[in-house]
Scaffold this motif. Structure first.
Motif, PDB file in Angstrom:
ATOM      1  N   PRO A  72     -22.834 -98.691   8.749  1.00 30.94           N
ATOM      2  CA  PRO A  72     -22.052 -97.679   9.481  1.00 30.94           C
ATOM      3  C   PRO A  72     -21.376 -96.655   8.572  1.00 30.94           C
ATOM      4  O   PRO A  72     -21.143 -95.523   8.981  1.00 30.94           O
ATOM      5  CB  PRO A  72     -21.006 -98.504  10.233  1.00 30.94           C
ATOM      6  CG  PRO A  72     -21.558 -99.889  10.286  1.00 30.94           C
ATOM      7  CD  PRO A  72     -22.425-100.051   9.073  1.00 30.94           C
ATOM      8  N   ASP A  73     -21.099 -97.050   7.323  1.00 28.53           N
ATOM      9  CA  ASP A  73     -20.367 -96.154   6.428  1.00 28.53           C
ATOM     10  C   ASP A  73     -21.141 -95.766   5.167  1.00 28.53           C
ATOM     11  O   ASP A  73     -20.581 -95.154   4.262  1.00 28.53           O
ATOM     12  CB  ASP A  73     -19.033 -96.781   6.036  1.00 28.53           C
ATOM     13  CG  ASP A  73     -19.196 -98.109   5.301  1.00 28.53           C
ATOM     14  OD1 ASP A  73     -20.314 -98.672   5.266  1.00 28.53           O
ATOM     15  OD2 ASP A  73     -18.192 -98.590   4.748  1.00 28.53           O
ATOM     16  N   TRP A  74     -22.442 -96.074   5.106  1.00 27.84           N
ATOM     17  CA  TRP A  74     -23.204 -95.815   3.882  1.00 27.84           C
ATOM     18  C   TRP A  74     -24.688 -95.865   4.160  1.00 27.84           C
ATOM     19  O   TRP A  74     -25.162 -96.736   4.887  1.00 27.84           O
ATOM     20  CB  TRP A  74     -22.859 -96.862   2.833  1.00 27.84           C
ATOM     21  CG  TRP A  74     -23.655 -96.790   1.564  1.00 27.84           C
ATOM     22  CD1 TRP A  74     -24.687 -97.593   1.205  1.00 27.84           C
ATOM     23  CD2 TRP A  74     -23.476 -95.880   0.479  1.00 27.84           C
ATOM     24  NE1 TRP A  74     -25.164 -97.240  -0.042  1.00 27.84           N
ATOM     25  CE2 TRP A  74     -24.432 -96.180  -0.515  1.00 27.84           C
ATOM     26  CE3 TRP A  74     -22.611 -94.812   0.248  1.00 27.84           C
ATOM     27  CZ2 TRP A  74     -24.551 -95.472  -1.693  1.00 27.84           C
ATOM     28  CZ3 TRP A  74     -22.722 -94.112  -0.936  1.00 27.84           C
ATOM     29  CH2 TRP A  74     -23.675 -94.449  -1.896  1.00 27.84           C
ATOM     30  N   VAL A  75     -25.421 -94.937   3.588  1.00 23.54           N
ATOM     31  CA  VAL A  75     -26.877 -94.990   3.639  1.00 23.54           C
ATOM     32  C   VAL A  75     -27.412 -94.299   2.388  1.00 23.54           C
ATOM     33  O   VAL A  75     -26.817 -93.341   1.891  1.00 23.54           O
ATOM     34  CB  VAL A  75     -27.452 -94.334   4.924  1.00 23.54           C
ATOM     35  CG1 VAL A  75     -27.176 -92.850   4.963  1.00 23.54           C
ATOM     36  CG2 VAL A  75     -28.943 -94.604   5.075  1.00 23.54           C
ATOM     37  N   ILE A  76     -28.513 -94.820   1.887  1.00 19.04           N
ATOM     38  CA  ILE A  76     -29.236 -94.179   0.797  1.00 19.04           C
ATOM     39  C   ILE A  76     -30.522 -93.625   1.394  1.00 19.04           C
ATOM     40  O   ILE A  76     -31.343 -94.379   1.912  1.00 19.04           O
ATOM     41  CB  ILE A  76     -29.568 -95.167  -0.338  1.00 19.04           C
ATOM     42  CG1 ILE A  76     -28.297 -95.753  -0.933  1.00 19.04           C
ATOM     43  CG2 ILE A  76     -30.402 -94.472  -1.418  1.00 19.04           C
ATOM     44  CD1 ILE A  76     -28.545 -96.891  -1.932  1.00 19.04           C
ATOM     45  N   LEU A  77     -30.677 -92.298   1.332  1.00 16.88           N
ATOM     46  CA  LEU A  77     -31.904 -91.657   1.804  1.00 16.88           C
ATOM     47  C   LEU A  77     -32.790 -91.399   0.595  1.00 16.88           C
ATOM     48  O   LEU A  77     -32.323 -90.925  -0.441  1.00 16.88           O
ATOM     49  CB  LEU A  77     -31.579 -90.341   2.506  1.00 16.88           C
ATOM     50  CG  LEU A  77     -30.693 -90.444   3.748  1.00 16.88           C
ATOM     51  CD1 LEU A  77     -30.380 -89.052   4.282  1.00 16.88           C
ATOM     52  CD2 LEU A  77     -31.346 -91.302   4.810  1.00 16.88           C
ATOM     53  N   THR A  78     -34.052 -91.727   0.742  1.00 20.03           N
ATOM     54  CA  THR A  78     -34.992 -91.558  -0.363  1.00 20.03           C
ATOM     55  C   THR A  78     -36.193 -90.759   0.112  1.00 20.03           C
ATOM     56  O   THR A  78     -36.583 -90.825   1.279  1.00 20.03           O
ATOM     57  CB  THR A  78     -35.410 -92.937  -0.929  1.00 20.03           C
ATOM     58  OG1 THR A  78     -36.145 -92.750  -2.120  1.00 20.03           O
ATOM     59  CG2 THR A  78     -36.212 -93.739   0.059  1.00 20.03           C
ATOM     60  N   GLY A  79     -36.750 -90.002  -0.790  1.00 16.61           N
ATOM     61  CA  GLY A  79     -37.884 -89.164  -0.454  1.00 16.61           C
ATOM     62  C   GLY A  79     -39.101 -89.528  -1.263  1.00 16.61           C
ATOM     63  O   GLY A  79     -39.072 -90.439  -2.094  1.00 16.61           O
ATOM     64  N   PRO A  80     -40.156 -88.798  -1.050  1.00 13.87           N
ATOM     65  CA  PRO A  80     -41.372 -89.043  -1.825  1.00 13.87           C
ATOM     66  C   PRO A  80     -41.158 -88.588  -3.270  1.00 13.87           C
ATOM     67  O   PRO A  80     -40.325 -87.742  -3.556  1.00 13.87           O
ATOM     68  CB  PRO A  80     -42.421 -88.181  -1.122  1.00 13.87           C
ATOM     69  CG  PRO A  80     -41.637 -87.103  -0.455  1.00 13.87           C
ATOM     70  CD  PRO A  80     -40.305 -87.704  -0.110  1.00 13.87           C
ATOM     71  N   GLY A  81     -41.898 -89.148  -4.161  1.00 10.10           N
ATOM     72  CA  GLY A  81     -41.797 -88.720  -5.558  1.00 10.10           C
ATOM     73  C   GLY A  81     -40.673 -89.406  -6.302  1.00 10.10           C
ATOM     74  O   GLY A  81     -40.099 -90.387  -5.851  1.00 10.10           O
ATOM     75  N   ALA A 108     -31.701-100.658   5.474  1.00 15.61           N
ATOM     76  CA  ALA A 108     -31.076-100.484   6.787  1.00 15.61           C
ATOM     77  C   ALA A 108     -29.711 -99.813   6.595  1.00 15.61           C
ATOM     78  O   ALA A 108     -28.907-100.282   5.789  1.00 15.61           O
ATOM     79  CB  ALA A 108     -30.921-101.831   7.481  1.00 15.61           C
ATOM     80  N   PRO A 109     -29.462 -98.707   7.288  1.00 15.48           N
ATOM     81  CA  PRO A 109     -28.182 -98.012   7.124  1.00 15.48           C
ATOM     82  C   PRO A 109     -27.015 -98.885   7.562  1.00 15.48           C
ATOM     83  O   PRO A 109     -27.122 -99.682   8.496  1.00 15.48           O
ATOM     84  CB  PRO A 109     -28.306 -96.797   8.047  1.00 15.48           C
ATOM     85  CG  PRO A 109     -29.762 -96.638   8.307  1.00 15.48           C
ATOM     86  CD  PRO A 109     -30.361 -98.004   8.202  1.00 15.48           C
TER      87      PRO A 109
END
Length: 123
Positions: free
Chosen positions: A38-47, A35-36
């Motif tokens: 307000p000041d940080w998020v980790i985005l992840t993709g496939p692979g 869950a993001p």
């Protein structure tokens, strides 16, 4: 044998994490790992590629960054158009080589973080 280190995340400082998430998530087809905040998020993709982490920061990116993303595209023109439609801007004043062919287009995200879209159609 797998090396003891690998790139887990590339971190971009942004002024607005939710707005940057709204750009980079669809741009790369990535989703928040958790869950993001307000000041940080980790985005992840496939692979097994690196994550893209977005960190709230007050500084502006350098005009000529020391580190930037190279995004490889099989259809460079279509991807540039798609990214511009998501909110990226073309960097018109980039010093592209004169009288030489080049395989990249320089864009910047809504926060001014510059990145290249590389023509990878010959791969």
């Amino acid at each position: 044998m797998r090396p003891g280190l690998r790139i887990g995340s590339v971190v971009l400082n942004v002024s607005d994490v939710p707005a940057a998430t709204a750009f980079w998530g669809p741009a790369l087809g990535y989703r928040p790992r958790y869950a993001p905040e307000p000041d940080w998020v980790i985005l992840t993709g496939p692979g097994d590629g690196p994550n893209l982490s977005l960190n709230a920061g007050a500084t502006r990116p350098d005009e000529v960054p020391h580190v930037h993303l190279d995004l490889y595209a099989l259809d460079q023109a279509a991807e540039v158009d798609r990214l511009v439609g998501l909110g990226a801007r073309r960097v018109e004043d980039w010093p592209y080589p004169q009288d030489e062919e080049y395989d990249y287009v320089v864009l910047e995200d809504p926060d001014g973080n510059r990145f290249c879209v590389i023509d990878a159609s010959d791969e």
